[in-house]
Design an enzyme around this catalytic site. Structure first.
Site, short mmCIF file in Angstrom:
data_model
loop_
_atom_site.label_atom_id
_atom_site.label_comp_id
_atom_site.label_asym_id
_atom_site.label_seq_id
_atom_site.Cartn_x
_atom_site.Cartn_y
_atom_site.Cartn_z
N HIS A 53 3.46 10.80 7.29
CA HIS A 53 2.85 11.82 6.44
C HIS A 53 2.72 13.09 7.28
O HIS A 53 1.98 13.09 8.27
CB HIS A 53 1.47 11.36 5.97
CG HIS A 53 1.51 10.14 5.12
ND1 HIS A 53 1.67 10.18 3.76
CD2 HIS A 53 1.44 8.82 5.45
CE1 HIS A 53 1.69 8.94 3.27
NE2 HIS A 53 1.55 8.10 4.28
N GLU A 55 -1.05 -2.46 1.55
CA GLU A 55 -1.72 -2.07 2.80
C GLU A 55 -3.13 -2.67 2.75
O GLU A 55 -3.44 -3.62 3.47
CB GLU A 55 -1.79 -0.55 2.94
CG GLU A 55 -2.55 -0.07 4.17
CD GLU A 55 -2.78 1.43 4.20
OE1 GLU A 55 -3.21 1.93 5.25
OE2 GLU A 55 -2.55 2.11 3.18
N ASP A 99 2.93 6.62 10.54
CA ASP A 99 2.03 6.89 9.43
C ASP A 99 1.37 8.27 9.56
O ASP A 99 1.89 9.27 9.05
CB ASP A 99 0.98 5.78 9.32
CG ASP A 99 0.32 5.70 7.95
OD1 ASP A 99 0.72 6.46 7.05
OD2 ASP A 99 -0.58 4.88 7.77
#
Length: 344
Positions: free
Chosen positions: A27, A207, A285
């Site tokens: 991200h 997740e 991430d």
């Protein structure tokens, strides 16, 4: 290639760092380091609820996904101009290049910015320019637009409409933000529209959410890749489905540790996923918040779990297989990977 050579434990860290790899779960707003946040805040006249860089870093004590997201959105508030988005992406790409990332498929969250009055044109101008310049440092970078799942599907449709004039600047769509209580099927219609448009489809699932969310992402959204997916190990039939379909999982070990998905890195189930034949990969991430970029994730995960050079090769190769790169590019990446291991 021939059987992967066994590499002594003392030489494994150097191999992990040197091998080419693709990052499929990053991200870009989560790569905003505190120093850059404060620099952009000062430049743009944005007040932050933290006194200084150290105070912001001390706030990075997350107990779950939501506690992280609260700070994540506060950090993103400093992004106002195309140059801000460029500098954020360029800082990440420089770091990725240092980690021998040769392919990066970068998530961005338009709704985080359009809600603050920042236009789609502004963010994509900066992000796309950085991706284009990345070729100069040996990284093939592409963008994936993510819908925020805590918002409505109608808002996702509005975001898609805003993005379509810039369709040449992104290759796919994803689904991120708060998972629990927001199952993938909530976005069935917008994903169907994106599929008609020829966009690649990915989604966060499994997740914190249950295996049922992974099933929904596969069967209802018809995604090509599952982001995270570690809860899939709780459902053996799902594991078989993922292995047989060669659906990649973009696993993020240090993120899972920081957000308490696993209490200790030693307890991560990456080995279980790989041994079951899944196309699991390692990714960072939100590296500014979760304590590590790509090589940090590889080095710490291998040290904690005892994975060896065979797993290193498989993870890197999986990252290329699981990417949306052209077949010829994938072949080039794998040849580079084979060359590194041939010299190991």
């Amino acid at each position: 290639m021939n059987p992967v050579p066994a590499v002594p434990a003392d030489r494994l860290p150097a191999l992990l760092a040197a091998m080419p790899k693709a990052e499929l779960h990053i991200h870009i707003e989560g790569s905003l380091e505190p120093e850059l946040i404060f620099r952009l805040a000062q430049r743009n006249g944005v007040a932050l609820p933290y006194a200084d860089v150290d105070a912001l870093r001390r706030a990075y004590a997350f107990t779950n996904l939501q506690s992280f997201l609260d700070i994540y959105y506060a950090g993103a508030s400093v992004l106002l101009h195309a140059q801000d988005f460029y500098e954020m992406a360029w800082a990440y790409l420089l770091r990725a290049s240092e980690d021998n990332v040769v392919r990066a498929e970068i998530f961005f969250d338009p709704q985080t910015h359009t809600a603050r009055g920042v236009s789609m044109e502004t963010m994509l101008d900066g992000l796309h320019r950085a991706c284009r310049d990345a070729k100069k440092i040996g990284v093939d970078a592409e963008l994936i637009l993510c819908f925020l799942r805590h918002l409505s599907e109608e808002e996702a449709f509005e975001t898609l409409e805003q993005a379509l004039p810039y369709r040449d600047k992104f290759i796919g769509v994803g689904l991120d933000s708060s998972e629990l209580g927001h199952p993938p099927e909530k976005f069935a219609r917008v994903f169907a529209k994106c599929r008609q448009l020829g966009l690649h489809l990915v989604a966060h699932a499994g997740e914190e959410g249950p295996p049922a969310y992974v099933w929904s992402a596969l069967d209802i959204l018809k995604v090509e890749r599952i982001d995270h997916g570690v809860q899939s190990a709780k459902d053996l039939s799902l594991m078989r489905r993922l292995a047989q379909s060669r659906i990649p999982l973009t696993v993020c070990p240090l993120s899972n540790l920081k957000l308490c998905v696993f209490p200790k890195l030693e307890m991560h189930n990456l080995r279980v996923l790989l041994d079951a034949g899944l196309v699991a990969t390692i990714n960072s991430d939100d590296p500014a918040y979760f304590g590590g970029y790509m090589n940090d994730n590889f080095l710490q995960t291998f040290a904690a779990t005892g994975l060896d050079s065979r797993y290193a090769y498989q993870l890197a190769r999986n990252s290329f297989e699981g990417s949306f790169a052209e077949p010829a590019a994938k072949q080039r990446y794998i040849e580079r990977l084979d060359a590194v291991f041939a010299d190991a």
